[in-house]
Motif scaffolding. Structure first.
Motif, PDB file in Angstrom:
ATOM      1  N   GLY A   1     -10.941  15.339  -2.864  1.00 22.86           N
ATOM      2  CA  GLY A   1     -10.364  15.366  -4.195  1.00 22.86           C
ATOM      3  C   GLY A   1     -10.334  13.998  -4.846  1.00 22.86           C
ATOM      4  N   ALA A   2     -10.333  12.966  -4.008  1.00 23.80           N
ATOM      5  CA  ALA A   2     -10.379  11.584  -4.509  1.00 23.80           C
ATOM      6  C   ALA A   2     -11.817  11.103  -4.713  1.00 23.80           C
TER       7      ALA A   2
ATOM      8  N   GLN B   1     -11.754  -2.541   1.508  1.00 22.12           N
ATOM      9  CA  GLN B   1     -11.200  -3.541   0.597  1.00 22.12           C
ATOM     10  C   GLN B   1      -9.872  -3.100  -0.016  1.00 22.12           C
ATOM     11  N   LYS B   2      -9.532  -1.843   0.114  1.00 23.85           N
ATOM     12  CA  LYS B   2      -8.283  -1.343  -0.481  1.00 23.85           C
ATOM     13  C   LYS B   2      -7.119  -1.556   0.481  1.00 23.85           C
ATOM     14  N   ASN B   3      -5.960  -1.943  -0.075  1.00 24.01           N
ATOM     15  CA  ASN B   3      -4.771  -2.049   0.773  1.00 24.01           C
ATOM     16  C   ASN B   3      -4.114  -0.676   0.887  1.00 24.01           C
ATOM     17  N   PHE B   4      -3.101  -0.568   1.745  1.00 20.07           N
ATOM     18  CA  PHE B   4      -2.499   0.733   2.017  1.00 20.07           C
ATOM     19  C   PHE B   4      -1.886   1.333   0.758  1.00 20.07           C
ATOM     20  N   SER B   5      -1.248   0.514  -0.042  1.00 19.10           N
ATOM     21  CA  SER B   5      -0.597   1.019  -1.253  1.00 19.10           C
ATOM     22  C   SER B   5      -1.608   1.625  -2.219  1.00 19.10           C
ATOM     23  N   GLU B   6      -2.740   0.977  -2.389  1.00 14.31           N
ATOM     24  CA  GLU B   6      -3.788   1.494  -3.275  1.00 14.31           C
ATOM     25  C   GLU B   6      -4.345   2.812  -2.736  1.00 14.31           C
ATOM     26  N   ALA B   7      -4.603   2.839  -1.432  1.00 14.13           N
ATOM     27  CA  ALA B   7      -5.150   4.044  -0.811  1.00 14.13           C
ATOM     28  C   ALA B   7      -4.143   5.193  -0.890  1.00 14.13           C
ATOM     29  N   PHE B   8      -2.867   4.872  -0.676  1.00  7.54           N
ATOM     30  CA  PHE B   8      -1.816   5.897  -0.740  1.00  7.54           C
ATOM     31  C   PHE B   8      -1.733   6.460  -2.157  1.00  7.54           C
ATOM     32  N   GLY B   9      -1.871   5.604  -3.151  1.00  5.75           N
ATOM     33  CA  GLY B   9      -1.853   6.057  -4.544  1.00  5.75           C
ATOM     34  C   GLY B   9      -2.998   7.001  -4.861  1.00  5.75           C
ATOM     35  N   MET B  10      -4.181   6.696  -4.319  1.00  3.04           N
ATOM     36  CA  MET B  10      -5.325   7.597  -4.495  1.00  3.04           C
ATOM     37  C   MET B  10      -5.059   8.954  -3.865  1.00  3.04           C
ATOM     38  N   ALA B  11      -4.444   8.926  -2.679  1.00  8.78           N
ATOM     39  CA  ALA B  11      -4.136  10.171  -1.975  1.00  8.78           C
ATOM     40  C   ALA B  11      -3.099  10.992  -2.752  1.00  8.78           C
ATOM     41  N   GLU B  12      -2.070  10.324  -3.265  1.00  3.20           N
ATOM     42  CA  GLU B  12      -1.047  11.018  -4.055  1.00  3.20           C
ATOM     43  C   GLU B  12      -1.656  11.681  -5.283  1.00  3.20           C
ATOM     44  N   ASP B  13      -2.539  10.957  -5.960  1.00  2.00           N
ATOM     45  CA  ASP B  13      -3.173  11.490  -7.166  1.00  2.00           C
ATOM     46  C   ASP B  13      -3.997  12.730  -6.830  1.00  2.00           C
ATOM     47  N   SER B  14      -4.665  12.698  -5.695  1.00  2.00           N
ATOM     48  CA  SER B  14      -5.487  13.841  -5.295  1.00  2.00           C
ATOM     49  C   SER B  14      -4.624  15.042  -4.923  1.00  2.00           C
ATOM     50  N   LEU B  15      -3.565  14.812  -4.123  1.00  2.00           N
ATOM     51  CA  LEU B  15      -2.730  15.924  -3.661  1.00  2.00           C
ATOM     52  C   LEU B  15      -1.870  16.490  -4.782  1.00  2.00           C
ATOM     53  N   PHE B  16      -1.106  15.627  -5.448  1.00  2.00           N
ATOM     54  CA  PHE B  16      -0.163  16.110  -6.463  1.00  2.00           C
ATOM     55  C   PHE B  16      -0.829  16.381  -7.807  1.00  2.00           C
ATOM     56  N   GLY B  17      -2.025  15.795  -8.017  1.00  5.98           N
ATOM     57  CA  GLY B  17      -2.798  16.134  -9.208  1.00  5.98           C
ATOM     58  C   GLY B  17      -3.628  17.387  -8.995  1.00  5.98           C
ATOM     59  N   LEU B  18      -3.449  18.012  -7.834  1.00 10.67           N
ATOM     60  CA  LEU B  18      -4.102  19.263  -7.444  1.00 10.67           C
ATOM     61  C   LEU B  18      -5.628  19.149  -7.375  1.00 10.67           C
ATOM     62  N   LYS B  19      -6.103  17.916  -7.219  1.00  9.34           N
ATOM     63  CA  LYS B  19      -7.550  17.728  -7.047  1.00  9.34           C
ATOM     64  C   LYS B  19      -7.991  18.219  -5.669  1.00  9.34           C
ATOM     65  N   ALA B  20      -7.152  18.026  -4.664  1.00 11.82           N
ATOM     66  CA  ALA B  20      -7.462  18.529  -3.324  1.00 11.82           C
ATOM     67  C   ALA B  20      -7.532  20.053  -3.334  1.00 11.82           C
TER      68      ALA B  20
END
Length: 331
Positions: free
Chosen positions: A100-101, A301-320
């Protein structure tokens, strides 16, 4: 096989060549069920060696139906299983979060053997049709950013072993092999394992592959994923470290909060609740933590916070969720 069994029962180990040869004989149906069950059981009595694991891997890859997905630079997110924890299908949902990301995923999976429901069990229950056709797998990657490689379709030589594993109902060295024998042999993998000894073996094997990026995950209380119940040891091509995810603001959770249900139907219901954004806080946080580390594995190159934000956007944005239904629609 009689000679091999007597050899093993004397607490001796196999060379890489002997392990490969024996596995290929089993795959070709040269030994009966009782002999194969005894062979599998021998490896429940002691730890497998690196040479044995490499031999079994080499044999399975030589026998499997290969698929070339190298143009897509896909990642596999997969656990060995066998940790006895019966969690919900965390790595499967995380795979859809990554897709989804926009990250291509070649997910390898199978039916549950030592657990209630493996990834194949849940996805089949929810209506996904498995395929071994390369053109269809490529279409899935192009349109859904994910394809699912159902192990029995690609490792048909293991049909002699599957019923024996099911009857035994406990982890065998085939659990250890699962993530190592993805027929697409992706160059990026996040793998969960049930012991630190196995994690180190995986690291040796991955280090031998050129341009391999990987994260090998083991929770210190035995989970083969980031469970948020304890600290997690993560091995990568750069280093080996223990991480307490509370430092990233995630809450420590109780094991029962990520229970996977007592049937395939219950496991599938949990899958749907989480992927549609209706999971519990504990379920969501575990999926997001695993997804974030997988995203970091793909994008170092992404830090954990950036990666976590991508994951949140995918899950809660219903992209997953959209990715899951898109994959189901591609026939």
């Amino acid at each position: 096989m009689k000679e091999i069994l007597e050899y093993l029962f004397q607490h001796k180990t196999l060379s890489q060549t002997e392990a490969k040869q024996t596995l290929m004989e089993i795959a070709h149906g040269e030994h009966n069920h009782y002999q194969v069950a005894a062979f599998l059981t021998a490896f429940l009595m002691r730890n497998i060696t690196l040479e044995e694991l490499k031999g079994f891997q080499e044999g399975l890859l030589e026998l499997c139906l290969p698929v070339d997905l190298s143009d897509y630079q896909a990642i596999d997110v997969c656990g060995t299983g066998g940790d006895g924890k019966n969690t919900f299908n965390i790595s499967t949902i995380s795979s859809f979060v990554l897709a989804g990301a926009g990250i291509p995923v070649a997910k390898h999976g199978n039916y549950g053997v030592s657990s209630v429901a493996g990834s194949s069990s849940v996805l089949e229950f929810l209506g996904l049709q498995f395929t071994q056709k390369e053109d269809l797998l490529k279409k899935q990657l192009e349109e859904a950013h994910i394809c699912f490689l159902h192990a029995p379709l690609f490792h048909s030589a293991m049909r002699f072993v599957a019923p024996i594993r099911k009857e035994l109902g406990v982890k065998t060295f085939f659990n250890m092999l699962g993530p190592l024998v993805n027929p697409a042999q992706p160059s990026v993998q996040m793998v969960g394992v049930f012991s630190t000894e196995l994690a180190r073996m995986y690291q040796y094997i991955f280090q031998e592959r050129k341009n391999m990026r990987y994260s090998i995950i083991h929770s210190l209380d035995g989970f083969d994923e980031i469970s948020l119940t304890n600290e997690v040891k993560i091995y990568s091509q750069e280093n080996e470290q223990n991480i307490d995810f509370q430092k990233y603001g995630l809450k420590k959770i109780l094991p029962e909060s990520i229970h996977g249900g007592d049937s395939i139907a219950e496991a599938a219901q949990i899958f749907l609740e989480v992927i549609t954004g209706k999971g519990s806080e504990a379920q969501n946080q575990v999926v997001l933590a695993n997804s974030a580390v997988a995203i970091q594995t793909y994008y170092p190159q992404k830090n954990f916070s950036e990666a976590f934000g991508m994951a949140e956007d995918s899950l809660f944005g219903l992209k997953a969720q959209d990715t899951f239904y898109t994959l189901k629609s591609i026939q």
